[in-house]
Design a protein around this motif. Structure first.
Motif, PDB file in Angstrom:
ATOM      1  N   ALA A 124     -23.381  35.280  25.422  1.00  0.00           N
ATOM      2  CA  ALA A 124     -24.732  34.878  25.806  1.00  0.00           C
ATOM      3  C   ALA A 124     -25.689  36.047  25.594  1.00  0.00           C
ATOM      4  O   ALA A 124     -25.291  37.210  25.665  1.00  0.00           O
ATOM      5  CB  ALA A 124     -24.756  34.445  27.270  1.00  0.00           C
ATOM      6  N   GLU A 125     -26.930  35.701  25.308  1.00  0.00           N
ATOM      7  CA  GLU A 125     -27.959  36.725  25.171  1.00  0.00           C
ATOM      8  C   GLU A 125     -29.128  36.403  26.089  1.00  0.00           C
ATOM      9  O   GLU A 125     -29.398  35.242  26.395  1.00  0.00           O
ATOM     10  CB  GLU A 125     -28.438  36.827  23.714  1.00  0.00           C
ATOM     11  CG  GLU A 125     -29.163  35.592  23.232  1.00  0.00           C
ATOM     12  CD  GLU A 125     -29.624  35.701  21.782  1.00  0.00           C
ATOM     13  OE1 GLU A 125     -29.248  36.659  21.097  1.00  0.00           O
ATOM     14  OE2 GLU A 125     -30.363  34.794  21.341  1.00  0.00           O
ATOM     15  N   LEU A 126     -29.813  37.443  26.478  1.00  0.00           N
ATOM     16  CA  LEU A 126     -30.923  37.328  27.421  1.00  0.00           C
ATOM     17  C   LEU A 126     -32.137  36.691  26.766  1.00  0.00           C
ATOM     18  O   LEU A 126     -32.479  36.992  25.630  1.00  0.00           O
ATOM     19  CB  LEU A 126     -31.270  38.733  27.929  1.00  0.00           C
ATOM     20  CG  LEU A 126     -32.300  38.874  29.021  1.00  0.00           C
ATOM     21  CD1 LEU A 126     -31.847  38.181  30.294  1.00  0.00           C
ATOM     22  CD2 LEU A 126     -32.559  40.344  29.275  1.00  0.00           C
ATOM     23  N   VAL A 127     -32.784  35.800  27.523  1.00  0.00           N
ATOM     24  CA  VAL A 127     -34.038  35.160  27.117  1.00  0.00           C
ATOM     25  C   VAL A 127     -34.960  35.239  28.330  1.00  0.00           C
ATOM     26  O   VAL A 127     -34.510  35.057  29.464  1.00  0.00           O
ATOM     27  CB  VAL A 127     -33.806  33.675  26.736  1.00  0.00           C
ATOM     28  CG1 VAL A 127     -35.118  32.985  26.423  1.00  0.00           C
ATOM     29  CG2 VAL A 127     -32.841  33.563  25.581  1.00  0.00           C
ATOM     30  N   TRP A 128     -36.227  35.513  28.090  1.00  0.00           N
ATOM     31  CA  TRP A 128     -37.166  35.619  29.217  1.00  0.00           C
ATOM     32  C   TRP A 128     -37.964  34.346  29.387  1.00  0.00           C
ATOM     33  O   TRP A 128     -38.439  33.768  28.416  1.00  0.00           O
ATOM     34  CB  TRP A 128     -38.116  36.793  28.992  1.00  0.00           C
ATOM     35  CG  TRP A 128     -37.403  38.099  28.983  1.00  0.00           C
ATOM     36  CD1 TRP A 128     -37.160  38.890  27.896  1.00  0.00           C
ATOM     37  CD2 TRP A 128     -36.796  38.760  30.093  1.00  0.00           C
ATOM     38  NE1 TRP A 128     -36.443  40.005  28.273  1.00  0.00           N
ATOM     39  CE2 TRP A 128     -36.215  39.943  29.619  1.00  0.00           C
ATOM     40  CE3 TRP A 128     -36.682  38.455  31.447  1.00  0.00           C
ATOM     41  CZ2 TRP A 128     -35.533  40.828  30.451  1.00  0.00           C
ATOM     42  CZ3 TRP A 128     -36.002  39.330  32.272  1.00  0.00           C
ATOM     43  CH2 TRP A 128     -35.443  40.496  31.771  1.00  0.00           C
ATOM     44  N   TYR A 129     -38.107  33.908  30.634  1.00  0.00           N
ATOM     45  CA  TYR A 129     -38.942  32.769  30.987  1.00  0.00           C
ATOM     46  C   TYR A 129     -40.137  33.314  31.759  1.00  0.00           C
ATOM     47  O   TYR A 129     -40.024  33.691  32.926  1.00  0.00           O
ATOM     48  CB  TYR A 129     -38.140  31.781  31.832  1.00  0.00           C
ATOM     49  CG  TYR A 129     -38.912  30.627  32.428  1.00  0.00           C
ATOM     50  CD1 TYR A 129     -40.092  30.140  31.856  1.00  0.00           C
ATOM     51  CD2 TYR A 129     -38.450  30.006  33.573  1.00  0.00           C
ATOM     52  CE1 TYR A 129     -40.787  29.080  32.411  1.00  0.00           C
ATOM     53  CE2 TYR A 129     -39.133  28.934  34.140  1.00  0.00           C
ATOM     54  CZ  TYR A 129     -40.297  28.489  33.562  1.00  0.00           C
ATOM     55  OH  TYR A 129     -40.981  27.428  34.123  1.00  0.00           O
ATOM     56  N   ASP A 130     -41.281  33.372  31.085  1.00  0.00           N
ATOM     57  CA  ASP A 130     -42.517  33.817  31.721  1.00  0.00           C
ATOM     58  C   ASP A 130     -43.106  32.639  32.487  1.00  0.00           C
ATOM     59  O   ASP A 130     -43.750  31.763  31.906  1.00  0.00           O
ATOM     60  CB  ASP A 130     -43.500  34.329  30.671  1.00  0.00           C
ATOM     61  CG  ASP A 130     -42.999  35.588  29.992  1.00  0.00           C
ATOM     62  OD1 ASP A 130     -42.585  36.521  30.703  1.00  0.00           O
ATOM     63  OD2 ASP A 130     -43.007  35.628  28.747  1.00  0.00           O
ATOM     64  N   VAL A 131     -42.862  32.626  33.776  1.00  0.00           N
ATOM     65  CA  VAL A 131     -43.260  31.506  34.620  1.00  0.00           C
ATOM     66  C   VAL A 131     -44.770  31.498  34.814  1.00  0.00           C
ATOM     67  O   VAL A 131     -45.425  30.469  34.666  1.00  0.00           O
ATOM     68  CB  VAL A 131     -42.542  31.574  35.985  1.00  0.00           C
ATOM     69  CG1 VAL A 131     -42.968  30.423  36.872  1.00  0.00           C
ATOM     70  CG2 VAL A 131     -41.038  31.605  35.784  1.00  0.00           C
ATOM     71  N   ARG A 132     -45.297  32.657  35.159  1.00  0.00           N
ATOM     72  CA  ARG A 132     -46.741  32.852  35.360  1.00  0.00           C
ATOM     73  C   ARG A 132     -46.988  34.350  35.335  1.00  0.00           C
ATOM     74  O   ARG A 132     -46.034  35.131  35.292  1.00  0.00           O
ATOM     75  CB  ARG A 132     -47.219  32.204  36.665  1.00  0.00           C
ATOM     76  CG  ARG A 132     -46.694  32.863  37.928  1.00  0.00           C
ATOM     77  CD  ARG A 132     -47.110  32.146  39.198  1.00  0.00           C
ATOM     78  NE  ARG A 132     -46.583  30.810  39.294  1.00  0.00           N
ATOM     79  CZ  ARG A 132     -45.347  30.521  39.741  1.00  0.00           C
ATOM     80  NH1 ARG A 132     -44.535  31.471  40.122  1.00  0.00           N
ATOM     81  NH2 ARG A 132     -44.932  29.287  39.798  1.00  0.00           N
ATOM     82  N   GLU A 133     -48.246  34.746  35.379  1.00  0.00           N
ATOM     83  CA  GLU A 133     -48.591  36.165  35.364  1.00  0.00           C
ATOM     84  C   GLU A 133     -47.823  36.914  36.456  1.00  0.00           C
ATOM     85  O   GLU A 133     -47.889  36.538  37.626  1.00  0.00           O
ATOM     86  CB  GLU A 133     -50.108  36.323  35.580  1.00  0.00           C
ATOM     87  CG  GLU A 133     -50.577  37.760  35.553  1.00  0.00           C
ATOM     88  CD  GLU A 133     -50.548  38.358  34.161  1.00  0.00           C
ATOM     89  OE1 GLU A 133     -50.736  37.608  33.184  1.00  0.00           O
ATOM     90  OE2 GLU A 133     -50.320  39.576  34.056  1.00  0.00           O
ATOM     91  N   GLY A 134     -47.039  37.913  36.057  1.00  0.00           N
ATOM     92  CA  GLY A 134     -46.295  38.729  37.005  1.00  0.00           C
ATOM     93  C   GLY A 134     -44.967  38.151  37.456  1.00  0.00           C
ATOM     94  O   GLY A 134     -44.255  38.779  38.232  1.00  0.00           O
ATOM     95  N   THR A 135     -44.631  36.953  36.993  1.00  0.00           N
ATOM     96  CA  THR A 135     -43.362  36.323  37.375  1.00  0.00           C
ATOM     97  C   THR A 135     -42.586  35.933  36.125  1.00  0.00           C
ATOM     98  O   THR A 135     -42.979  35.018  35.400  1.00  0.00           O
ATOM     99  CB  THR A 135     -43.586  35.071  38.238  1.00  0.00           C
ATOM    100  OG1 THR A 135     -44.310  35.439  39.415  1.00  0.00           O
ATOM    101  CG2 THR A 135     -42.271  34.431  38.637  1.00  0.00           C
ATOM    102  N   THR A 136     -41.510  36.655  35.883  1.00  0.00           N
ATOM    103  CA  THR A 136     -40.647  36.389  34.740  1.00  0.00           C
ATOM    104  C   THR A 136     -39.206  36.335  35.232  1.00  0.00           C
ATOM    105  O   THR A 136     -38.791  37.165  36.038  1.00  0.00           O
ATOM    106  CB  THR A 136     -40.804  37.486  33.673  1.00  0.00           C
ATOM    107  OG1 THR A 136     -42.166  37.510  33.239  1.00  0.00           O
ATOM    108  CG2 THR A 136     -39.896  37.240  32.490  1.00  0.00           C
ATOM    109  N   ILE A 137     -38.467  35.347  34.730  1.00  0.00           N
ATOM    110  CA  ILE A 137     -37.095  35.137  35.169  1.00  0.00           C
ATOM    111  C   ILE A 137     -36.152  35.317  33.984  1.00  0.00           C
ATOM    112  O   ILE A 137     -36.398  34.768  32.904  1.00  0.00           O
ATOM    113  CB  ILE A 137     -36.936  33.718  35.756  1.00  0.00           C
ATOM    114  CG1 ILE A 137     -37.766  33.607  37.024  1.00  0.00           C
ATOM    115  CG2 ILE A 137     -35.483  33.398  36.037  1.00  0.00           C
ATOM    116  CD1 ILE A 137     -37.721  32.239  37.646  1.00  0.00           C
TER     117      ILE A 137
END
Length: 143
Positions: A124-137
């Motif tokens: 598996a490789e990392l993927v970023w989910y930018d939920v909103r400004e300042g919140t990334t999962i």
């Protein structure tokens, strides 16, 4: 911002960082995966905690990880317990083991992956989910 396929809707994602987890979430907002490591014995302490479970020391350093891993376990969520997530189903909730960390496992969404392709042991490789400004999962995609 474009979300990966297979994530929760932004309206149901709210973080509640505390003194121990705040460095982790601040780093994810910068698209960096960091893990706490005991400065006394070198044991990774994840989830973050006040004391090292190995030597009981309190000092910690935050070490960057490249986000590659192996799918350790997963479940496919097909039923919406919360009505607001019904349109996002099915979702894959996974546990990804990060190499070089003494067995740290991160619970995360497995995204951009067909349900038939999910199997324990896949890389598996990392993927970023930018939920909103300042919140990334952090999420993972199987490769």
């Amino acid at each position: 911002m474009s979300a990966p396929r297979g994530v929760l809707p932004p309206d149901v994602v709210w973080l509640a960082p505390n003194v121990f987890t705040e460095p982790f979430w601040l780093a994810t907002a910068e698209h960096r995966l960091t893990l706490p490591r005991c400065t006394s014995c070198g044991t990774y302490r994840f989830p973050p905690s006040a004391f090292c479970f190995h030597c009981r020391a309190q000092a910690v350093e935050w070490v960057e990880h490249d986000g590659t891993g192996t799918l350790y376990s997963f479940t496919i969520i097909r039923h919406a317990v919360i009505p607001d997530v019904a349109d996002a189903l099915p979702l894959i909730a996974g546990v990804v083991e990060l190499p070089g960390t003494g067995g740290v496992r991160l619970v995360a969404s497995i995204v951009d992956t067909d349900l038939d392709a999910v199997a324990i042991g896949k890389p598996a490789e990392l993927v970023w989910y930018d939920v909103r400004e300042g919140t990334t999962i952090p999420c993972f995609r199987l490769v």
